[in-house]
Design a protein around this motif. Structure first.
Motif, PDB file in Angstrom:
ATOM      1  N   LYS A 109      -6.085  11.527   2.288  1.00  0.00           N
ATOM      2  CA  LYS A 109      -5.084  11.105   1.296  1.00  0.00           C
ATOM      3  C   LYS A 109      -5.588   9.873   0.546  1.00  0.00           C
ATOM      4  O   LYS A 109      -6.414   9.117   1.054  1.00  0.00           O
ATOM      5  CB  LYS A 109      -3.752  10.786   1.993  1.00  0.00           C
ATOM      6  CG  LYS A 109      -3.118  11.992   2.681  1.00  0.00           C
ATOM      7  CD  LYS A 109      -1.809  11.607   3.338  1.00  0.00           C
ATOM      8  CE  LYS A 109      -1.170  12.798   4.043  1.00  0.00           C
ATOM      9  NZ  LYS A 109       0.112  12.457   4.695  1.00  0.00           N
ATOM     10  N   ILE A 123       0.853  -1.174   0.000  1.00  0.00           N
ATOM     11  CA  ILE A 123       0.000   0.000   0.000  1.00  0.00           C
ATOM     12  C   ILE A 123       0.890   1.225   0.000  1.00  0.00           C
ATOM     13  O   ILE A 123       1.827   1.320   0.814  1.00  0.00           O
ATOM     14  CB  ILE A 123      -0.923   0.015   1.223  1.00  0.00           C
ATOM     15  CG1 ILE A 123      -1.835  -1.219   1.232  1.00  0.00           C
ATOM     16  CG2 ILE A 123      -1.767   1.297   1.227  1.00  0.00           C
ATOM     17  CD1 ILE A 123      -2.724  -1.311   2.461  1.00  0.00           C
ATOM     18  N   VAL A 124       0.615   2.142  -0.954  1.00  0.00           N
ATOM     19  CA  VAL A 124       1.425   3.346  -1.068  1.00  0.00           C
ATOM     20  C   VAL A 124       0.507   4.525  -1.337  1.00  0.00           C
ATOM     21  O   VAL A 124      -0.535   4.403  -1.997  1.00  0.00           O
ATOM     22  CB  VAL A 124       2.471   3.213  -2.189  1.00  0.00           C
ATOM     23  CG1 VAL A 124       1.804   3.028  -3.524  1.00  0.00           C
ATOM     24  CG2 VAL A 124       3.406   4.398  -2.195  1.00  0.00           C
ATOM     25  N   GLU A 125       0.919   5.685  -0.814  1.00  0.00           N
ATOM     26  CA  GLU A 125       0.146   6.896  -1.064  1.00  0.00           C
ATOM     27  C   GLU A 125       0.333   7.326  -2.528  1.00  0.00           C
ATOM     28  O   GLU A 125       1.435   7.222  -3.089  1.00  0.00           O
ATOM     29  CB  GLU A 125       0.606   8.016  -0.136  1.00  0.00           C
ATOM     30  CG  GLU A 125      -0.245   9.260  -0.259  1.00  0.00           C
ATOM     31  CD  GLU A 125       0.322  10.418   0.560  1.00  0.00           C
ATOM     32  OE1 GLU A 125      -0.223  11.535   0.411  1.00  0.00           O
ATOM     33  OE2 GLU A 125       1.297  10.201   1.302  1.00  0.00           O
ATOM     34  N   ASP A 150      -3.347   0.020  -3.365  1.00  0.00           N
ATOM     35  CA  ASP A 150      -2.965  -1.298  -2.861  1.00  0.00           C
ATOM     36  C   ASP A 150      -2.633  -2.174  -4.066  1.00  0.00           C
ATOM     37  O   ASP A 150      -3.504  -2.760  -4.708  1.00  0.00           O
ATOM     38  CB  ASP A 150      -4.103  -1.903  -2.050  1.00  0.00           C
ATOM     39  CG  ASP A 150      -3.697  -3.204  -1.345  1.00  0.00           C
ATOM     40  OD1 ASP A 150      -2.583  -3.685  -1.628  1.00  0.00           O
ATOM     41  OD2 ASP A 150      -4.500  -3.702  -0.556  1.00  0.00           O
ATOM     42  N   TYR A 180      -4.702   6.258  -1.320  1.00  0.00           N
ATOM     43  CA  TYR A 180      -3.721   5.174  -1.250  1.00  0.00           C
ATOM     44  C   TYR A 180      -4.043   4.135  -2.339  1.00  0.00           C
ATOM     45  O   TYR A 180      -5.198   3.957  -2.738  1.00  0.00           O
ATOM     46  CB  TYR A 180      -3.739   4.519   0.125  1.00  0.00           C
ATOM     47  CG  TYR A 180      -3.236   5.416   1.224  1.00  0.00           C
ATOM     48  CD1 TYR A 180      -1.886   5.402   1.590  1.00  0.00           C
ATOM     49  CD2 TYR A 180      -4.107   6.259   1.898  1.00  0.00           C
ATOM     50  CE1 TYR A 180      -1.435   6.238   2.620  1.00  0.00           C
ATOM     51  CE2 TYR A 180      -3.650   7.098   2.910  1.00  0.00           C
ATOM     52  CZ  TYR A 180      -2.307   7.080   3.281  1.00  0.00           C
ATOM     53  OH  TYR A 180      -1.858   7.897   4.273  1.00  0.00           O
TER      54      TYR A 180
END
Length: 225
Positions: free
Chosen positions: A209, A169-171, A213, A211
């Motif tokens: 924000k 998971i990354v912004e 996945d 995100y």
């Protein structure tokens, strides 16, 4: 008594045109001998002084007397003259018709030559136009093929999603920083995610924000640029 036209004009004090008009209207008796017209005048219609004057002049002019005593023109002679003149006119008509036919033939030949010339010019122009159209079609086809190849290559290149290392998971903002993109491209991708996150389960919204996945979802369509 016979008088020439000039003599008749002199003794009766008439113009030559008037006398000729009377002759044409057949108001005067006349004969034609060797192409010369003589008017027949009765002695009773002449005054005595005029008769004597005419007799004296005719006696003093033997040449005229000689002409007077010549034999009269016969009907056969007149018919022969008319026939000769008729033949002459017929020949003239034949010559004129031949000239007219020649002029018509020349005109038709000229028109045919002009028509053939015009057809040849248009045929040449059509052939040139055909060649130009073929070249244009080939060029357009080539450009379309080149554009298609470029688009495919560009699509394959830009839509290749690079996972963020070992992160699951990354912004979105952090992920976009890792990509070599222009500012306008990044803004377009952000806008796309903002439009889709309410209806797309792949977009995770947390604390204001967004995100991603990558372990569960494919974001190729949203990250395309």
């Amino acid at each position: 008594m016979r008088l020439t036209v000039d003599e008749y004009c002199k003794y009766f004090k008439m113009s030559k045109e008037m006398v000729n008009s009377k002759i044409r209207a057949k108001k005067l008796n006349y004969i034609i001998e060797e192409g010369k017209t003589y008017i027949i005048v009765t002695r009773s219609s002449l005054e005595r002084d005029k008769r004597e004057e005419i007799n004296e002049e005719q006696k003093s002019a033997p040449s005229e007397e000689t002409q007077i005593i010549k034999p009269k023109t016969t009907v056969a002679t007149v018919l022969a003259l008319y026939q000769k003149e008729n033949n002459f006119l017929k020949n003239k008509i034949v010559q004129l018709e031949a000239k007219i036919d020649k002029l018509i033939d020349d005109k038709e030949q000229m028109l045919r030559a002009e028509r053939d010339k015009i057809e040849q010019i248009y045929s040449s122009k059509d052939e040139q136009l055909k060649n130009i159209l073929e070249l244009v079609n080939k060029k357009m086809k080539f450009e379309q093929e080149a554009t298609t190849i470029h688009e495919v290559e560009s699509f394959n290149h830009h839509n290749k999603i690079v996972p963020p290392g070992n992160l699951e998971i990354v912004e979105l903002k952090e992920y976009l920083k890792r990509l070599d993109l222009k500012s306008s491209q990044k803004k377009a991708i952000k806008r796309r995610f903002l439009d889709a996150y309410d209806n797309d389960v792949r977009v995770i919204h947390k604390d204001g924000k967004l995100y991603l996945d990558f372990s569960k979802y494919d974001y190729s369509d949203l990250l395309a640029y």
